[in-house]
Write a protein that holds these residues in place. Structure first.
Motif, PDB file in Angstrom:
ATOM      1  N   LEU A   1       0.824  -1.210   0.000  1.00  0.00           N
ATOM      2  CA  LEU A   1       0.000   0.000   0.000  1.00  0.00           C
ATOM      3  C   LEU A   1       0.857   1.258   0.000  1.00  0.00           C
ATOM      4  O   LEU A   1       0.427   2.309  -0.489  1.00  0.00           O
ATOM      5  N   ASP A   2       2.082   1.140   0.525  1.00  0.00           N
ATOM      6  CA  ASP A   2       2.984   2.289   0.617  1.00  0.00           C
ATOM      7  C   ASP A   2       4.004   2.309  -0.520  1.00  0.00           C
ATOM      8  O   ASP A   2       4.981   3.058  -0.468  1.00  0.00           O
ATOM      9  N   CYS A   3       3.805   1.460  -1.538  1.00  0.00           N
ATOM     10  CA  CYS A   3       4.673   1.421  -2.723  1.00  0.00           C
ATOM     11  C   CYS A   3       6.117   1.030  -2.402  1.00  0.00           C
ATOM     12  O   CYS A   3       7.051   1.480  -3.071  1.00  0.00           O
TER      13      CYS A   3
ATOM     14  N   ILE B   1      -8.937  -4.186   1.848  1.00  0.00           N
ATOM     15  CA  ILE B   1      -7.943  -3.904   0.816  1.00  0.00           C
ATOM     16  C   ILE B   1      -8.568  -4.193  -0.542  1.00  0.00           C
ATOM     17  O   ILE B   1      -9.146  -5.265  -0.761  1.00  0.00           O
TER      18      ILE B   1
ATOM     19  N   TYR C   1      -3.687  -1.566  -9.441  1.00  0.00           N
ATOM     20  CA  TYR C   1      -3.883  -0.656  -8.315  1.00  0.00           C
ATOM     21  C   TYR C   1      -4.248  -1.455  -7.077  1.00  0.00           C
ATOM     22  O   TYR C   1      -5.131  -2.315  -7.108  1.00  0.00           O
ATOM     23  N   ILE C   2      -3.552  -1.198  -5.963  1.00  0.00           N
ATOM     24  CA  ILE C   2      -3.882  -1.804  -4.677  1.00  0.00           C
ATOM     25  C   ILE C   2      -4.030  -0.682  -3.662  1.00  0.00           C
ATOM     26  O   ILE C   2      -3.213   0.250  -3.629  1.00  0.00           O
ATOM     27  N   ALA C   3      -5.096  -0.739  -2.866  1.00  0.00           N
ATOM     28  CA  ALA C   3      -5.366   0.362  -1.945  1.00  0.00           C
ATOM     29  C   ALA C   3      -6.062  -0.137  -0.700  1.00  0.00           C
ATOM     30  O   ALA C   3      -6.800  -1.126  -0.733  1.00  0.00           O
ATOM     31  N   GLY C   4      -5.830   0.566   0.391  1.00  0.00           N
ATOM     32  CA  GLY C   4      -6.591   0.336   1.602  1.00  0.00           C
ATOM     33  C   GLY C   4      -7.844   1.181   1.579  1.00  0.00           C
ATOM     34  O   GLY C   4      -7.792   2.376   1.263  1.00  0.00           O
TER      35      GLY C   4
ATOM     36  N   ARG D   1       2.480   6.610  -5.243  1.00  0.00           N
ATOM     37  CA  ARG D   1       1.578   6.622  -4.093  1.00  0.00           C
ATOM     38  C   ARG D   1       0.337   7.407  -4.493  1.00  0.00           C
ATOM     39  O   ARG D   1       0.412   8.374  -5.251  1.00  0.00           O
TER      40      ARG D   1
ATOM     41  N   GLY E   1      -3.207   4.034  -1.457  1.00  0.00           N
ATOM     42  CA  GLY E   1      -2.489   2.874  -1.953  1.00  0.00           C
ATOM     43  C   GLY E   1      -1.422   3.212  -2.959  1.00  0.00           C
ATOM     44  O   GLY E   1      -0.821   4.295  -2.930  1.00  0.00           O
ATOM     45  N   CYS E   2      -1.202   2.262  -3.867  1.00  0.00           N
ATOM     46  CA  CYS E   2      -0.100   2.354  -4.816  1.00  0.00           C
ATOM     47  C   CYS E   2      -0.592   2.006  -6.209  1.00  0.00           C
ATOM     48  O   CYS E   2      -1.271   0.995  -6.404  1.00  0.00           O
TER      49      CYS E   2
END
Length: 353
Positions: free
Chosen positions: A207-209, A274, A281-284, A329, A342-343
């Motif tokens: 999530l933080d790349c 998540i 794309y992945i994100a919280g 980010r 996310g990233c």
């Protein structure tokens, strides 16, 4: 195929009742008495039976289903076995002439499916048993609604004992209460390549790349396991999986969403959901978290705003002949106020010079 009594590899129904078998012939001379069989059947449903006893119960039901009804013992002659329709062909309904009681519920009907032998129960019975046994819910909506309540099973190599399972009854109202005699841990239910799954630290890094290739592979393993496998094979940390369509500035962002238990920590905020989209794309999903605090926590300023509800900041650029790969980010605010942090990963291609 021979299954040792101490290692029943799949559910009773899958091995015994639902396989395409030739008719059973032979003597019923060693058939159990009605009282003995009912006692063993109840013990099997309540997860108290030894594996050999559960296998014997399954063998008796198989013989009754596939053999000549006139040759059955008197205690089983009135039992009826009915397969489901085309959409539910893997399910066999068993009607008994005499009711039995298991888990405090009395019934004349049993159900055999790919997990094993179960008894239908209503919502009140489900709630009572879940509370008494401390069962944990896992759910999926990817292929229709599915809910499974089970005990927390070991994830390592230790042998798993038979465990109580309650699951929703397909598209019907009601639930199936039974016992999983697979004798496998969650990891043993999946291919070896999917056994190494993501930790909370892996997800937080992604999530933080800042996730490395090994962490990204563990996340991919986790996602494939949750999407392709039944809940009894999911990692313990996954509570639910679903599909969701986010809207950002009027643009659709379809994603698959998993729910974690316990939640992970991202920039001091708890993240339980998540989301992953097909475009990398992945994100919280932080729900209605304060946008200004999330922008500050991720180092976003006015220059990072790229569109309505979209803030991004480049983290890494990998430039090779003909291709440039970016990681950014991002903070998104959806049209309903949900904040996604996310990233984004993507590539652009050009003609080599």
């Amino acid at each position: 195929m021979y299954l040792p009594p101490d290692r029943l590899r799949v559910g009773i129904a899958a091995v015994v009742l639902l396989c395409a078998c030739t008719p059973v012939t032979g003597s019923w001379a060693a058939a159990p008495s009605a009282a003995s069989f009912e006692r063993d059947l109840v013990a099997t449903l309540e997860c108290r039976a030894a594996p050999a006893t559960a296998q014997a119960v399954a063998g008796t039901l198989r013989a009754a289903m596939y053999g000549d009804a006139q040759q059955r013992p008197a205690s089983l002659r009135e039992w009826r076995f009915e397969r489901g329709d085309d959409e539910d062909a893997s399910v066999v309904t068993i009607e008994m002439p005499v009711a039995l009681t298991a888990h405090g519920t009395t019934t004349r009907r049993l159900v055999a499916d790919g997990i094993g032998l179960a008894m239908p129960v209503d919502a009140a019975s489900r709630t009572r048993v879940v509370a008494a046994q401390g069962l944990r819910l896992q759910s999926s909506t990817l292929r229709g609604p599915l809910q499974v309540w089970s005990v927390q099973a070991p994830t390592g190599s230790a042998t798993a004992r038979a465990s109580l399972v309650i699951r929703s009854d397909g598209q019907r109202q009601g639930y199936r209460l039974g016992c999983d005699y697979a004798g496998q841990t969650r990891d043993e239910r999946v291919p070896a390549r999917l056994r190494e799954v993501a930790s909370a630290n892996d997800f937080a890094a992604a999530l933080d790349c800042r996730a490395d290739p090994a962490a990204l592979q563990r996340i991919a393993n986790t996602w494939e396991r949750v999407v392709e496998q039944p809940p009894l094979a999911w990692p313990e940390s996954i509570r639910a999986v679903s599909e969701r369509g986010y809207l950002v500035g009027g643009q659709a962002l379809p994603a698959q969403v998993i729910e974690l238990d316990p939640p992970l920590n991202l920039h001091g905020f708890p993240v339980q959901r998540i989301a992953v989209s097909i475009d990398g794309y992945i994100a919280g999903d932080l729900g209605q978290a304060p946008l200004d605090k999330m922008l500050a926590a991720t180092g976003m300023d006015a220059a990072a705003r790229k569109a309505n509800g979209v803030w991004t900041r480049e983290v890494a650029r990998d430039q090779r002949p003909g291709r440039t790969q970016l990681r950014e980010r991002s903070v998104l605010q959806t049209d309903d106020g949900t904040v996604l942090v996310g990233c984004m990963s993507g590539s652009t291609y050009s003609e080599p010079r």
